[in-house]
Design a protein around this motif. Structure first.
Motif, PDB file in Angstrom:
ATOM      1  N   GLN A 118      24.949 -20.414  -1.181  1.00  0.00           N
ATOM      2  CA  GLN A 118      25.786 -21.616  -1.078  1.00  0.00           C
ATOM      3  C   GLN A 118      25.298 -22.599  -0.015  1.00  0.00           C
ATOM      4  N   ALA A 119      24.102 -22.404   0.509  1.00  0.00           N
ATOM      5  CA  ALA A 119      23.555 -23.382   1.452  1.00  0.00           C
ATOM      6  C   ALA A 119      23.211 -24.674   0.722  1.00  0.00           C
ATOM      7  N   ASN A 120      23.240 -25.779   1.455  1.00  0.00           N
ATOM      8  CA  ASN A 120      22.924 -27.079   0.879  1.00  0.00           C
ATOM      9  C   ASN A 120      21.739 -27.681   1.623  1.00  0.00           C
ATOM     10  N   PHE A 121      20.669 -27.952   0.879  1.00  0.00           N
ATOM     11  CA  PHE A 121      19.467 -28.559   1.443  1.00  0.00           C
ATOM     12  C   PHE A 121      19.388 -29.988   0.924  1.00  0.00           C
ATOM     13  N   GLY A 122      19.779 -30.943   1.767  1.00  0.00           N
ATOM     14  CA  GLY A 122      19.922 -32.318   1.317  1.00  0.00           C
ATOM     15  C   GLY A 122      18.642 -33.059   1.090  1.00  0.00           C
ATOM     16  N   SER A 123      17.571 -32.657   1.769  1.00  0.00           N
ATOM     17  CA  SER A 123      16.293 -33.346   1.624  1.00  0.00           C
ATOM     18  C   SER A 123      15.233 -32.323   1.259  1.00  0.00           C
ATOM     19  N   VAL A 124      14.269 -32.078   2.137  1.00  0.00           N
ATOM     20  CA  VAL A 124      13.178 -31.150   1.851  1.00  0.00           C
ATOM     21  C   VAL A 124      13.486 -29.779   2.451  1.00  0.00           C
ATOM     22  N   ALA A 125      13.262 -28.743   1.663  1.00  0.00           N
ATOM     23  CA  ALA A 125      13.375 -27.358   2.136  1.00  0.00           C
ATOM     24  C   ALA A 125      12.000 -26.720   1.995  1.00  0.00           C
ATOM     25  N   GLU A 126      11.376 -26.394   3.115  1.00  0.00           N
ATOM     26  CA  GLU A 126      10.023 -25.838   3.097  1.00  0.00           C
ATOM     27  C   GLU A 126      10.059 -24.361   3.490  1.00  0.00           C
ATOM     28  N   PHE A 127       9.674 -23.505   2.526  1.00  0.00           N
ATOM     29  CA  PHE A 127       9.610 -22.059   2.742  1.00  0.00           C
ATOM     30  C   PHE A 127       8.225 -21.529   2.367  1.00  0.00           C
ATOM     31  N   SER A 128       7.209 -22.342   2.517  1.00  0.00           N
ATOM     32  CA  SER A 128       5.871 -21.926   2.106  1.00  0.00           C
ATOM     33  C   SER A 128       5.303 -20.867   3.046  1.00  0.00           C
ATOM     34  N   ARG A 129       4.627 -19.892   2.427  1.00  0.00           N
ATOM     35  CA  ARG A 129       4.003 -18.774   3.147  1.00  0.00           C
ATOM     36  C   ARG A 129       5.014 -17.950   3.953  1.00  0.00           C
ATOM     37  N   VAL A 130       6.256 -18.021   3.582  1.00  0.00           N
ATOM     38  CA  VAL A 130       7.280 -17.165   4.196  1.00  0.00           C
ATOM     39  C   VAL A 130       7.135 -15.750   3.651  1.00  0.00           C
ATOM     40  N   LYS A 131       7.452 -14.767   4.485  1.00  0.00           N
ATOM     41  CA  LYS A 131       7.432 -13.372   4.062  1.00  0.00           C
ATOM     42  C   LYS A 131       8.841 -12.795   4.166  1.00  0.00           C
ATOM     43  N   PHE A 132       9.416 -12.503   3.002  1.00  0.00           N
ATOM     44  CA  PHE A 132      10.650 -11.740   2.943  1.00  0.00           C
ATOM     45  C   PHE A 132      10.216 -10.287   2.775  1.00  0.00           C
ATOM     46  N   ARG A 133      10.197  -9.525   3.852  1.00  0.00           N
ATOM     47  CA  ARG A 133       9.422  -8.294   3.904  1.00  0.00           C
ATOM     48  C   ARG A 133      10.141  -7.036   3.452  1.00  0.00           C
ATOM     49  N   HIS A 134      11.451  -7.011   3.437  1.00  0.00           N
ATOM     50  CA  HIS A 134      12.150  -5.759   3.136  1.00  0.00           C
ATOM     51  C   HIS A 134      12.153  -5.502   1.628  1.00  0.00           C
ATOM     52  N   ALA A 135      11.682  -4.331   1.228  1.00  0.00           N
ATOM     53  CA  ALA A 135      11.533  -4.021  -0.194  1.00  0.00           C
ATOM     54  C   ALA A 135      12.857  -3.809  -0.902  1.00  0.00           C
ATOM     55  N   ASP A 136      13.929  -3.512  -0.151  1.00  0.00           N
ATOM     56  CA  ASP A 136      15.215  -3.206  -0.768  1.00  0.00           C
ATOM     57  C   ASP A 136      16.307  -4.230  -0.460  1.00  0.00           C
ATOM     58  N   GLN A 137      16.043  -5.131   0.456  1.00  0.00           N
ATOM     59  CA  GLN A 137      17.055  -6.116   0.835  1.00  0.00           C
ATOM     60  C   GLN A 137      16.702  -7.481   0.227  1.00  0.00           C
ATOM     61  N   PRO A 138      17.700  -8.219  -0.220  1.00  0.00           N
ATOM     62  CA  PRO A 138      17.403  -9.442  -0.973  1.00  0.00           C
ATOM     63  C   PRO A 138      17.132 -10.670  -0.108  1.00  0.00           C
ATOM     64  N   ALA A 139      16.412 -11.587  -0.719  1.00  0.00           N
ATOM     65  CA  ALA A 139      16.393 -12.971  -0.279  1.00  0.00           C
ATOM     66  C   ALA A 139      17.406 -13.676  -1.169  1.00  0.00           C
ATOM     67  N   ASP A 140      18.545 -14.003  -0.611  1.00  0.00           N
ATOM     68  CA  ASP A 140      19.696 -14.430  -1.407  1.00  0.00           C
ATOM     69  C   ASP A 140      19.933 -15.930  -1.257  1.00  0.00           C
ATOM     70  N   PHE A 141      19.624 -16.678  -2.323  1.00  0.00           N
ATOM     71  CA  PHE A 141      19.863 -18.117  -2.381  1.00  0.00           C
ATOM     72  C   PHE A 141      20.880 -18.438  -3.480  1.00  0.00           C
ATOM     73  N   THR A 142      21.753 -17.488  -3.788  1.00  0.00           N
ATOM     74  CA  THR A 142      22.726 -17.660  -4.864  1.00  0.00           C
ATOM     75  C   THR A 142      23.592 -18.899  -4.626  1.00  0.00           C
ATOM     76  N   GLY A 143      23.622 -19.775  -5.613  1.00  0.00           N
ATOM     77  CA  GLY A 143      24.478 -20.949  -5.533  1.00  0.00           C
ATOM     78  C   GLY A 143      24.017 -22.022  -4.565  1.00  0.00           C
ATOM     79  N   ALA A 144      22.815 -21.891  -4.011  1.00  0.00           N
ATOM     80  CA  ALA A 144      22.307 -22.908  -3.083  1.00  0.00           C
ATOM     81  C   ALA A 144      21.942 -24.188  -3.843  1.00  0.00           C
ATOM     82  N   THR A 145      21.977 -25.299  -3.136  1.00  0.00           N
ATOM     83  CA  THR A 145      21.665 -26.604  -3.724  1.00  0.00           C
ATOM     84  C   THR A 145      20.459 -27.202  -3.014  1.00  0.00           C
TER      85      THR A 145
END
Length: 245
Positions: free
Chosen positions: A112-139
């Motif tokens: 449910q986060a809101n990114f009004g302009s640019v959202a830069e996540f390049s070369r990011v590492k979400f490292r945990h194999a069992d835990q989520p990267a959760d962007f559900t409902g984000a804008t």
């Protein structure tokens, strides 16, 4: 530090500091610099409003980092930040948000986060194999996840990439586990050279334009996946299937 009051003129510079169980919640701050700082224990910024630019470059959060409902009216820069514990940014509101080369060792919560302009996540590492990267409902307006590594499940279900240019750029991103785009809306989805090692779900996704040139999926996951309308898979080399359409 516990509570910072409502002071629209407050400027904070704690660059390079070591901060223990830091709390800046329900406050109003103009600009803030925490570059190269280290947060030991919990760091709480819930529902604080930053009215100018905020810097968290190369910061280390040893424990849980809470930014629930935080408002960033200026640019915020988390370049090369390390989140060793849970990163809670659900419901946060951003203008320009930069997380390039950041590392998330545990759950990353951006629902449910809101990114009004640019959202830069390049070369990011979400490292945990069992835990989520959760962007559900984000804008999002323009989102870049170029060469991003999702070691665990990635949830973009119900997210919208339709404001402004409406670009979702996942060029050369890698999804090691399930990638969820259920009921996600795209003006333009860029998935060229993206690797899906787990299953994918684009059921009920609304996509105006998309590109999957060079994208591939693990052949054992193809039958368990829901592809976007018009996208099919065909056999490729070494246990992969190519996405075409």
């Amino acid at each position: 530090t516990y509570y910072w009051g409502d002071d629209s003129g407050l400027d904070v510079d704690m660059s390079g500091a070591t901060l223990i169980n830091f709390r800046l919640a329900h406050g109003r701050v103009r600009s803030a610099r925490f570059d190269n700082s280290r947060f030991s224990g919990q760091a709480v910024f819930d529902k604080t409003t930053f009215t100018a630019d905020v810097g968290f470059t190369k910061v280390i959060f040893d424990g849980q980092a809470n930014f629930y409902g935080t408002i960033f009216q200026g640019a915020c820069d988390f370049t090369a930040a390390t989140f060793a514990g849970i990163a809670g940014l659900a419901g946060a509101r951003f203008t320009t948000a930069v997380f390039n080369r950041a590392t998330f060792a545990e759950t990353a919560l951006f629902g449910q986060a809101n990114f009004g302009s640019v959202a830069e996540f390049s070369r990011v590492k979400f490292r945990h194999a069992d835990q989520p990267a959760d962007f559900t409902g984000a804008t999002f307006s323009r989102a870049e996840f170029k060469r991003t590594w999702f070691a665990g499940p990635a949830a973009f279900d119900g997210a919208s990439f339709i404001n402004g240019p409406g670009v979702a750029d996942f060029w050369r991103a890698t999804f090691a586990k399930h990638a969820g785009f259920y009921h996600t809306r795209f003006s333009y989805g860029q998935f060229d050279c993206t690797t899906f090692a787990g299953s994918i779900n684009f059921a009920l996704a609304e996509i105006d334009t998309a590109s999957f040139i060079g994208a591939r999926i693990n052949e054992t996951m193809a039958d368990r996946s829901k592809f976007p309308t018009g996208i099919v898979s065909r056999s490729a080399a070494d246990g992969w299937r190519e996405l075409i359409g």
